[in-house]
Design an enzyme around this catalytic site. Sequence first.
Site, mmCIF file in Angstrom:
data_model
loop_
_atom_site.group_PDB
_atom_site.id
_atom_site.type_symbol
_atom_site.label_atom_id
_atom_site.label_comp_id
_atom_site.label_asym_id
_atom_site.label_seq_id
_atom_site.Cartn_x
_atom_site.Cartn_y
_atom_site.Cartn_z
ATOM 1 N N PHE A 3 7.211 1.603 2.637
ATOM 2 C CA PHE A 3 5.889 1.978 2.891
ATOM 3 C C PHE A 3 5.157 1.874 4.031
ATOM 4 O O PHE A 3 3.990 2.202 4.113
ATOM 5 C CB PHE A 3 5.018 1.584 1.705
ATOM 6 C CG PHE A 3 3.650 2.032 1.206
ATOM 7 C CD1 PHE A 3 3.624 3.395 0.485
ATOM 8 C CD2 PHE A 3 2.508 1.697 1.948
ATOM 9 C CE1 PHE A 3 2.509 4.025 0.007
ATOM 10 C CE2 PHE A 3 1.302 2.488 1.482
ATOM 11 C CZ PHE A 3 1.539 3.645 0.663
ATOM 12 N N ARG A 38 0.465 17.379 -2.274
ATOM 13 C CA ARG A 38 1.846 16.557 -2.332
ATOM 14 C C ARG A 38 1.948 16.060 -3.529
ATOM 15 O O ARG A 38 3.252 15.733 -4.170
ATOM 16 C CB ARG A 38 1.890 15.331 -1.282
ATOM 17 C CG ARG A 38 3.085 14.806 -0.778
ATOM 18 C CD ARG A 38 2.868 13.702 0.330
ATOM 19 N NE ARG A 38 4.213 13.244 0.358
ATOM 20 C CZ ARG A 38 5.232 13.597 1.148
ATOM 21 N NH1 ARG A 38 4.980 14.756 1.872
ATOM 22 N NH2 ARG A 38 6.161 12.820 1.758
ATOM 23 N N PHE A 89 4.968 11.050 9.907
ATOM 24 C CA PHE A 89 5.667 10.218 8.893
ATOM 25 C C PHE A 89 5.867 10.858 7.518
ATOM 26 O O PHE A 89 6.907 10.740 7.193
ATOM 27 C CB PHE A 89 4.706 8.929 8.720
ATOM 28 C CG PHE A 89 5.552 7.812 8.139
ATOM 29 C CD1 PHE A 89 5.954 7.764 6.836
ATOM 30 C CD2 PHE A 89 5.673 6.636 8.968
ATOM 31 C CE1 PHE A 89 6.492 6.517 6.390
ATOM 32 C CE2 PHE A 89 6.169 5.451 8.285
ATOM 33 C CZ PHE A 89 6.703 5.498 6.971
ATOM 34 N N PHE A 90 4.873 11.808 7.190
ATOM 35 C CA PHE A 90 5.118 12.504 5.898
ATOM 36 C C PHE A 90 6.234 13.463 5.984
ATOM 37 O O PHE A 90 7.258 13.783 5.048
ATOM 38 C CB PHE A 90 3.847 13.140 5.489
ATOM 39 C CG PHE A 90 2.813 12.123 4.794
ATOM 40 C CD1 PHE A 90 3.002 11.741 3.499
ATOM 41 C CD2 PHE A 90 1.596 12.041 5.531
ATOM 42 C CE1 PHE A 90 2.318 10.906 3.068
ATOM 43 C CE2 PHE A 90 0.759 11.225 4.746
ATOM 44 C CZ PHE A 90 1.135 10.579 3.412
#
Length: 361
Positions: free
Chosen positions: A198, A338, A95-96
């Site tokens: 999200f 991140r 997902f990231f």
Amino acid sequence: MQAFPHSTTATPTAVVVPPSLALPVIESAFPRQLHPYWPRLQQMTRRWLLEKRFMPADKVHEYADGLCYTDLMAGYYLGAPEEVLQAIADYSAWFFVWDDRHDRDRVHGRAGDWRRLRYRLHAALDAPRHHLHHPDPLVAGFADSVLRLYGFLPRTWNQRFARHFHTVVEAYDREFRNRTTGYIPGVEEYLALRRHTFAHWIWTDLLEPTAGCELPDAIRENPAYRRPALLSQEFAAWYNDLCSLPKEIAGDEVHNLGISLITHEGLSLEEAVDEVRRRVEECISEFLEAEQIALRFADQLADGTVRGKELSAAVRSCVGNMRNWFSSVYWFHHESGRYMVDTWDDRSTPPYVTNEAAGEK
């Protein structure tokens, strides 16, 4: 298992939380825990990133552990069987990487590439087995992680997960178009869209395989369950906005609660930060109340039957992990590379994003 007192990195050091981002109630009232499988989880997800060619070996070696993706999941889905947690962690890492591809496609104006990826993800979600060998590593890796997630609970859960993620893909497309045109959504419009970008209901869905039980609609949709679930996700999304604001302003972003408040409510940057923080703190206090209602609801489900006992235990597991999300998200934002924008050579380009990982030619 109690987590490391300060950091989950290999060489733990005290984590310094900036005063503007510090939430003493999280540090005191939400004890941080970590799944005992975490060290192995980190190793296996690192290997998966390499096998699926999401990042080249040197980038995986330099950045993967420091990004703390496995830490985030290992601090959330407590009690999950190891194979379930591994599937969730790999999916989360995907997902990231997908989020980074989405960002780079927009930055470089690759609307056609993004459109093709969007359609392929929709297709892989409905037929993952047919996309395991897709030439785009992001599509193949997605198919692999989804297929594994589909193996834990009945088909009805799989269909719900797919329905929720189709919505996430479309929300990402809306964000892509907003960024392309420079459109900054109003506050309420943004909040509604943010629940999908999200992936609020995806992370909530994954509480069920963690508990080993698909919850009936009547339980999931009951306000006693749904409210703490929503509050835990709203906290995470808004705290992410608070921490990401410098990075997103540097990258000419349009999607951040702070940016919507500045644009549409006439707030200064300082006032917007204060307002996002106020909303974050309100989420915490409201969750603490909703948590007690949810636990009483779980008790009521234990009606003396085997099924009632199973559902009660599952709801307790899910609500307990909703609580874990607060501390896991909080510390993730202060440990993950991140968000360490000040250490990047280019504040608008993450150093862990590469041509291979971001789909650049």
